[in-house]
Write a protein that holds these residues in place. Structure first.
Motif, PDB file in Angstrom:
ATOM      1  N   ARG A 111       0.850  -1.189   0.000  1.00 18.64           N
ATOM      2  CA  ARG A 111       0.000   0.000   0.000  1.00 18.64           C
ATOM      3  C   ARG A 111       0.883   1.235   0.000  1.00 18.64           C
ATOM      4  O   ARG A 111       1.976   1.226   0.541  1.00 18.64           O
ATOM      5  CB  ARG A 111      -0.870   0.033   1.252  1.00 18.64           C
ATOM      6  N   LEU A 112       0.389   2.293  -0.563  1.00 15.85           N
ATOM      7  CA  LEU A 112       1.085   3.566  -0.565  1.00 15.85           C
ATOM      8  C   LEU A 112       0.331   4.495   0.361  1.00 15.85           C
ATOM      9  O   LEU A 112      -0.821   4.857   0.091  1.00 15.85           O
ATOM     10  CB  LEU A 112       1.142   4.143  -1.985  1.00 15.85           C
ATOM     11  N   LEU A 113       0.936   4.843   1.476  1.00 14.28           N
ATOM     12  CA  LEU A 113       0.311   5.718   2.445  1.00 14.28           C
ATOM     13  C   LEU A 113       0.985   7.076   2.406  1.00 14.28           C
ATOM     14  O   LEU A 113       2.185   7.180   2.200  1.00 14.28           O
ATOM     15  CB  LEU A 113       0.445   5.131   3.859  1.00 14.28           C
ATOM     16  N   TYR A 114       0.216   8.105   2.631  1.00  9.87           N
ATOM     17  CA  TYR A 114       0.741   9.464   2.620  1.00  9.87           C
ATOM     18  C   TYR A 114       0.659  10.056   4.014  1.00  9.87           C
ATOM     19  O   TYR A 114      -0.288   9.804   4.750  1.00  9.87           O
ATOM     20  CB  TYR A 114      -0.074  10.353   1.669  1.00  9.87           C
ATOM     21  N   ILE A 115       1.668  10.844   4.344  1.00 11.15           N
ATOM     22  CA  ILE A 115       1.600  11.635   5.577  1.00 11.15           C
ATOM     23  C   ILE A 115       1.861  13.079   5.198  1.00 11.15           C
ATOM     24  O   ILE A 115       2.517  13.372   4.204  1.00 11.15           O
ATOM     25  CB  ILE A 115       2.624  11.160   6.647  1.00 11.15           C
ATOM     26  N   THR A 116       1.361  13.980   5.992  1.00 16.69           N
ATOM     27  CA  THR A 116       1.565  15.390   5.719  1.00 16.69           C
ATOM     28  C   THR A 116       2.925  15.819   6.239  1.00 16.69           C
ATOM     29  O   THR A 116       3.584  15.100   6.978  1.00 16.69           O
ATOM     30  CB  THR A 116       0.459  16.229   6.384  1.00 16.69           C
ATOM     31  N   GLU A 117       3.355  16.999   5.841  1.00 13.18           N
ATOM     32  CA  GLU A 117       4.690  17.488   6.212  1.00 13.18           C
ATOM     33  C   GLU A 117       4.853  17.641   7.710  1.00 13.18           C
ATOM     34  O   GLU A 117       5.946  17.509   8.232  1.00 13.18           O
ATOM     35  CB  GLU A 117       4.967  18.824   5.511  1.00 13.18           C
ATOM     36  N   ASP A 118       3.767  17.935   8.428  1.00  9.88           N
ATOM     37  CA  ASP A 118       3.894  18.130   9.874  1.00  9.88           C
ATOM     38  C   ASP A 118       4.126  16.805  10.606  1.00  9.88           C
ATOM     39  O   ASP A 118       4.598  16.787  11.727  1.00  9.88           O
ATOM     40  CB  ASP A 118       2.685  18.872  10.450  1.00  9.88           C
ATOM     41  N   GLN A 119       3.824  15.688   9.961  1.00  6.44           N
ATOM     42  CA  GLN A 119       4.112  14.382  10.553  1.00  6.44           C
ATOM     43  C   GLN A 119       5.521  13.991  10.117  1.00  6.44           C
ATOM     44  O   GLN A 119       5.773  13.699   8.959  1.00  6.44           O
ATOM     45  CB  GLN A 119       3.118  13.325  10.068  1.00  6.44           C
ATOM     46  N   GLN A 120       6.451  13.993  11.049  1.00  3.76           N
ATOM     47  CA  GLN A 120       7.838  13.760  10.710  1.00  3.76           C
ATOM     48  C   GLN A 120       8.210  12.290  10.617  1.00  3.76           C
ATOM     49  O   GLN A 120       9.127  11.923   9.922  1.00  3.76           O
ATOM     50  CB  GLN A 120       8.742  14.444  11.746  1.00  3.76           C
ATOM     51  N   LYS A 121       7.519  11.433  11.310  1.00  5.41           N
ATOM     52  CA  LYS A 121       7.908  10.034  11.345  1.00  5.41           C
ATOM     53  C   LYS A 121       6.962   9.197  10.491  1.00  5.41           C
ATOM     54  O   LYS A 121       5.778   9.095  10.776  1.00  5.41           O
ATOM     55  CB  LYS A 121       7.897   9.537  12.789  1.00  5.41           C
ATOM     56  N   PRO A 122       7.485   8.589   9.404  1.00  4.68           N
ATOM     57  CA  PRO A 122       6.623   7.753   8.574  1.00  4.68           C
ATOM     58  C   PRO A 122       6.359   6.410   9.246  1.00  4.68           C
ATOM     59  O   PRO A 122       7.136   5.935  10.054  1.00  4.68           O
ATOM     60  CB  PRO A 122       7.432   7.562   7.298  1.00  4.68           C
ATOM     61  N   SER A 123       5.244   5.822   8.863  1.00  2.84           N
ATOM     62  CA  SER A 123       4.934   4.496   9.379  1.00  2.84           C
ATOM     63  C   SER A 123       5.746   3.451   8.610  1.00  2.84           C
ATOM     64  O   SER A 123       6.323   3.728   7.571  1.00  2.84           O
ATOM     65  CB  SER A 123       3.435   4.222   9.236  1.00  2.84           C
ATOM     66  N   GLY A 124       5.777   2.230   9.100  1.00  9.24           N
ATOM     67  CA  GLY A 124       6.548   1.174   8.463  1.00  9.24           C
ATOM     68  C   GLY A 124       6.041   0.797   7.084  1.00  9.24           C
ATOM     69  O   GLY A 124       6.800   0.342   6.240  1.00  9.24           O
ATOM     70  N   ALA A 125       4.745   1.003   6.810  1.00  9.93           N
ATOM     71  CA  ALA A 125       4.168   0.624   5.525  1.00  9.93           C
ATOM     72  C   ALA A 125       4.283   1.740   4.488  1.00  9.93           C
ATOM     73  O   ALA A 125       3.962   1.539   3.326  1.00  9.93           O
ATOM     74  CB  ALA A 125       2.699   0.254   5.715  1.00  9.93           C
ATOM     75  N   GLN A 126       4.743   2.928   4.902  1.00  6.39           N
ATOM     76  CA  GLN A 126       4.789   4.069   3.988  1.00  6.39           C
ATOM     77  C   GLN A 126       6.000   3.992   3.074  1.00  6.39           C
ATOM     78  O   GLN A 126       7.104   3.682   3.499  1.00  6.39           O
ATOM     79  CB  GLN A 126       4.832   5.372   4.775  1.00  6.39           C
ATOM     80  N   LEU A 127       5.783   4.287   1.812  1.00  3.41           N
ATOM     81  CA  LEU A 127       6.863   4.255   0.837  1.00  3.41           C
ATOM     82  C   LEU A 127       7.431   5.650   0.564  1.00  3.41           C
ATOM     83  O   LEU A 127       8.627   5.829   0.530  1.00  3.41           O
ATOM     84  CB  LEU A 127       6.382   3.630  -0.465  1.00  3.41           C
ATOM     85  N   VAL A 128       6.558   6.628   0.338  1.00  4.50           N
ATOM     86  CA  VAL A 128       6.991   7.992   0.041  1.00  4.50           C
ATOM     87  C   VAL A 128       6.043   8.987   0.699  1.00  4.50           C
ATOM     88  O   VAL A 128       4.892   8.678   0.979  1.00  4.50           O
ATOM     89  CB  VAL A 128       7.023   8.268  -1.481  1.00  4.50           C
TER      90      VAL A 128
END
Length: 104
Positions: free
Chosen positions: A3-20
């Protein structure tokens, strides 16, 4: 496929499943657009030249001035002389190269 998950710029730490991140994609888009623009300006910004001078043909074919003179003298490379300058038709150079192409 993951899966491709997105986080916003204010979230600094990506989750383990996040690619970009979205910021990563934006940086990539910007760099890609700049590269495409450079390519287009280099190749399509001006019309292709039909006639080349001797120095341009020497660079194109990676040959010396003497070799170019020999090709002219032997009639293997057609040219046009205007005043003191010699011009070569790009289409004729391409045609000669294609005729002498060898299969590996």
């Amino acid at each position: 496929m993951g899966r491709l998950l997105y986080i916003t710029e204010d979230q600094q730490k990506p989750s383990g499943a996040q690619l970009v991140t979205l910021a990563d994609l934006e940086k990539f888009r910007t760099m890609l657009m700049m590269d495409i623009k450079l390519l287009l300006e280099g190749n399509f910004g001006k019309p292709a030249k039909r006639w080349l001078k001797s120095c341009e043909v020497r660079k194109l074919l990676n040959i010396s001035g003497g070799t170019l003179q020999t090709l002219r003298n032997n009639g293997k490379l057609p040219y046009t002389r205007i005043g003191g300058l010699i011009y070569y038709d790009v289409a004729e150079i391409d045609q000669i190269l294609a005729q002498h192409k060898r299969a590996s």
